[in-house]
Design a protein around this motif. Structure first.
Motif, short mmCIF file in Angstrom:
data_model
loop_
_atom_site.label_atom_id
_atom_site.label_comp_id
_atom_site.label_asym_id
_atom_site.label_seq_id
_atom_site.Cartn_x
_atom_site.Cartn_y
_atom_site.Cartn_z
N PHE A 121 0.82 -1.21 0.00
CA PHE A 121 0.00 0.00 0.00
C PHE A 121 0.85 1.26 0.00
O PHE A 121 0.58 2.22 -0.72
N LEU A 122 1.93 1.25 0.80
CA LEU A 122 2.71 2.47 1.00
C LEU A 122 3.71 2.76 -0.13
O LEU A 122 3.96 3.92 -0.44
N ILE A 123 4.29 1.73 -0.72
CA ILE A 123 5.30 1.96 -1.76
C ILE A 123 4.74 2.79 -2.92
O ILE A 123 5.34 3.81 -3.30
N PRO A 124 3.61 2.41 -3.51
CA PRO A 124 3.09 3.26 -4.60
C PRO A 124 2.52 4.58 -4.11
O PRO A 124 2.56 5.58 -4.84
N LEU A 125 2.01 4.61 -2.88
CA LEU A 125 1.44 5.84 -2.32
C LEU A 125 2.51 6.92 -2.20
O LEU A 125 2.27 8.09 -2.50
N TRP A 126 3.70 6.52 -1.76
CA TRP A 126 4.79 7.47 -1.51
C TRP A 126 5.90 7.34 -2.55
O TRP A 126 7.05 7.71 -2.29
N ALA A 127 5.58 6.88 -3.73
CA ALA A 127 6.60 6.56 -4.72
C ALA A 127 7.43 7.75 -5.17
O ALA A 127 8.58 7.58 -5.58
N VAL A 128 6.88 8.97 -5.12
CA VAL A 128 7.59 10.12 -5.70
C VAL A 128 7.88 11.21 -4.67
O VAL A 128 8.06 12.37 -5.03
N THR A 129 7.94 10.86 -3.41
CA THR A 129 8.18 11.88 -2.37
C THR A 129 9.51 12.61 -2.55
O THR A 129 9.57 13.84 -2.42
N ILE A 130 10.57 11.87 -2.84
CA ILE A 130 11.90 12.49 -2.94
C ILE A 130 11.98 13.45 -4.13
O ILE A 130 12.41 14.60 -3.96
N PRO A 131 11.57 13.04 -5.35
CA PRO A 131 11.59 14.03 -6.43
C PRO A 131 10.63 15.19 -6.20
O PRO A 131 10.91 16.31 -6.64
N VAL A 132 9.51 14.97 -5.52
CA VAL A 132 8.61 16.07 -5.19
C VAL A 132 9.33 17.12 -4.35
O VAL A 132 9.29 18.32 -4.66
N MET A 133 10.01 16.68 -3.29
CA MET A 133 10.72 17.63 -2.44
C MET A 133 11.87 18.28 -3.20
O MET A 133 12.12 19.48 -3.08
N MET A 134 12.56 17.50 -4.01
CA MET A 134 13.73 17.99 -4.74
C MET A 134 13.34 19.05 -5.77
O MET A 134 14.01 20.09 -5.90
N ILE A 135 12.25 18.83 -6.48
CA ILE A 135 11.83 19.74 -7.55
C ILE A 135 10.97 20.87 -7.03
O ILE A 135 11.14 22.04 -7.42
N GLU A 136 10.03 20.55 -6.16
CA GLU A 136 9.02 21.53 -5.74
C GLU A 136 9.34 22.19 -4.41
O GLU A 136 8.58 23.05 -3.94
N ARG A 137 10.44 21.80 -3.79
CA ARG A 137 10.89 22.39 -2.52
C ARG A 137 9.81 22.26 -1.42
O ARG A 137 9.64 23.14 -0.59
N ALA A 138 9.09 21.15 -1.45
CA ALA A 138 8.04 20.92 -0.47
C ALA A 138 8.64 20.55 0.88
O ALA A 138 9.78 20.06 0.96
N ASP A 139 7.89 20.78 1.96
CA ASP A 139 8.33 20.29 3.26
C ASP A 139 7.97 18.81 3.36
O ASP A 139 7.43 18.21 2.42
N ILE A 140 8.27 18.18 4.50
CA ILE A 140 8.09 16.73 4.61
C ILE A 140 6.62 16.35 4.45
O ILE A 140 6.27 15.46 3.66
N GLY A 141 5.74 17.00 5.19
CA GLY A 141 4.32 16.70 5.07
C GLY A 141 3.80 16.97 3.67
O GLY A 141 3.01 16.19 3.12
N GLY A 142 4.24 18.07 3.09
CA GLY A 142 3.81 18.42 1.74
C GLY A 142 4.27 17.41 0.71
O GLY A 142 3.55 17.12 -0.26
N ALA A 143 5.47 16.85 0.91
CA ALA A 143 5.99 15.85 -0.04
C ALA A 143 5.14 14.58 -0.01
O ALA A 143 4.82 14.00 -1.06
#
Length: 229
Positions: A121-143
């Motif tokens: 359940f979690l792997i696909p749910l959170w699959a792009v957290t790192i590139p989201v933070m890297m590109i969009e400068r999101a905080d942890i919750g936002g990522a």
């Protein structure tokens, strides 16, 4: 009622082919980065440091993912990533936040394996957290939230890509252990094999991030990666 998404323009097979191609075309740089972090984990494991070895292994895995995600995004943009600029991401202003994000994500997914279904359940749910933070400068919750939004409606094929690579590399690992055992030679070969597997699997978050942004928001890969400049 929300309108269901049409079938994606990409398939699990096309993503696997793309991840393999990116790893192959950038093999020297990607493998160098993976081997360096893998060597740290290997040494700590040999020293039998218990819980510390696990913590160091977690940090090295996340650091590998951060560096290879950056390198994969560069490669998608048509640039040729080198191992030194990838490693310099450790000195980047966002590295601490990215490391914390990845450690939380990896730890929670590992703990969720206790109930078996958790990682699926979690792997696909959170699959792009790192590139989201890297590109969009999101905080942890936002990522985490942004990853859930982007992967909505596409989680099954995303999971399929991760699972297929896992099964393929797990079979290879079983063969190596069966033939060589857990001795010094077996550990050395598994270290190299783990690095080879890592340079393929760690390309997936960046690939999916770019595909999902393009599919759902009409943002071109070049525009996505331009945020790294």
């Amino acid at each position: 009622m929300a309108t269901p998404l049409p079938a994606p323009s990409w398939t699990v097979t096309s993503v696997l082919e793309r991840s393999y191609t990116l790893a192959r075309d950038n093999f020297a740089a990607f493998f160098t980065v993976a081997v360096i972090f893998g060597a740290v984990s290997l040494v700590v494991n040999i020293l039998s440091l218990g819980l510390l070895a696990g913590l160091v292994g977690l940090v090295c895995s996340v650091a590998t993912s951060i560096c290879l995600t950056w390198g994969t995004l560069q490669a998608i943009a048509g640039r040729k990533p080198e191992w030194e600029p990838m490693l310099r991401q450790l000195q980047g202003p966002m590295f601490g936040r990215l490391l914390l994000l990845g450690c939380i994500q990896y730890f929670v997914i590992a703990v969720s394996a206790i109930v078996v279904i958790g990682p699926l359940f979690l792997i696909p749910l959170w699959a792009v957290t790192i590139p989201v933070m890297m590109i969009e400068r999101a905080d942890i919750g936002g990522a985490f939230n942004r990853s859930m939004d982007l992967t909505a409606g596409r989680r099954l094929p995303i999971l399929g890509a991760f699972l297929l690579w896992f099964v393929i590399f797990a079979i290879g690992a079983i063969v190596i252990i069966t033939l060589l055992g857990h001795g010094a030679l077996g550990s050395l070969v598994m270290w190299i094999y783990g690095a080879l597997a890592g340079i393929v699997v760690h390309t997936l978050p960046a690939i999916f991030y770019v595909l999902l942004r393009e599919e759902k928001e009409g943002v071109s890969p070049a525009h996505v990666v331009a945020a790294l400049d």
